[in-house]
Enzyme design. Structure first.
Site, PDB file in Angstrom:
ATOM      1  CG  ASP A   1      -1.934  -1.077   1.219  1.00 52.49           C
ATOM      2  OD1 ASP A   1      -2.277  -1.538   0.117  1.00 52.49           O
ATOM      3  OD2 ASP A   1      -2.411  -1.460   2.299  1.00 52.49           O
TER       4      ASP A   1
ATOM      5  CG  ASP B   1     -11.519  -1.839  -0.905  1.00 55.11           C
ATOM      6  OD1 ASP B   1     -10.804  -2.857  -1.020  1.00 55.11           O
ATOM      7  OD2 ASP B   1     -11.118  -0.689  -1.182  1.00 55.11           O
TER       8      ASP B   1
END
Length: 252
Positions: A11, A130
């Site tokens: 990330d 997500d």
């Protein structure tokens, strides 16, 4: 049986690898090129590279950073974050990505999946989803903008749509489990694998070696993604693969 894949995730926020809990409280954990090379040496099967603030800050993914990572890493590389056009996809693929990952932009414009699949092939198109459990609706709800914005969309139905539009793979993150190290959301992946017939990468929640065993024994997902347990040296990819072999799970 196809070998199960172990996929570390970077990330990245403004050129640095970050990690948080439930998508917030980000901590700097290092340089993406150095970390990617270390993961390759450990035996990672692929690497997912997500620019986690690009969409929210309305900017495109950092092609230069991706080019640096790709120059040091020879395993398959999936890149996502801030991809809004086919040109954005092409720039990332030319920089060294093998696959591109669409999330918020695909929800807003599903035809973008089709456009990418037609130009580069479905094998290049990963749709990232997500999701978190929405109890009052008895469903998994889709969340966009790096986990900041819930939308009125059922994650399982969205997965079916994404595949119909041309996605060759899904990367599905449980926001309820993200960073908690309490195990993968097995119900989520059991539901999804029954609904679609493309490979699924499971993300969110692993904290121990047996979490990987449970995931692959209790669901039919194709890959497990992890970040913090690898970033902070709590587990190594070699440890994970050895434990999976002991449990008679086929790995590379």
């Amino acid at each position: 049986m196809l070998a199960k894949r172990i996929v570390p995730c970077l990330d990245v926020d403004h050129g640095r690898v970050k990690k948080g809990v439930n998508f917030v409280d980000l901590t700097d954990v290092g340089d993406p090129t150095e970390i990617a090379a270390a993961y390759e040496a450990q035996g990672a099967d692929e690497l997912v590279f997500l620019d986690i603030t690009a969409t929210n800050e309305k900017r495109s993914a950092m092609v230069d950073t991706i080019r640096k990572v790709a120059s040091q890493v020879f395993m398959p590389l999936t890149v996502g974050g801030g991809i809004k056009t086919v040109d954005d996809m092409q720039a990332l693929l030319k920089a060294g990505a093998d696959k591109v990952s669409l999330n918020s932009s695909a929800v807003r414009e599903p035809e973008l999946i089709t456009a990418g699949a037609e130009k580069f092939g479905s094998q290049c198109m990963v749709v990232a989803i997500d999701t978190r459990w929405q109890a009052d609706q008895n469903r998994f709800q889709v969340v966009v903008n790096g986990g900041r914005e819930p939308v009125d969309l059922d994650a399982v139905e969205w997965a079916k749509t994404a595949v119909a539009k041309g996605a060759g793979e899904l990367l599905v993150t449980s926001m309820d489990k993200d960073g908690t190290k309490s195990g993968f959301d097995l119900k989520l992946y059991q539901t999804l694998t029954a609904a679609v017939d493309v490979p699924i990468i499971a993300s969110g929640g692993c904290g121990a070696l047996d979490d990987f065993v449970d995931l692959f024994q209790d669901t039919t997902v194709d890959a497990a993604l992890a970040a913090s347990v690898f970033h902070f040296g709590e587990l190594t990819i070699a440890d994970v693969k050895q434990r999976l072999r002991e449990a008679e799970v086929t790995v590379r």
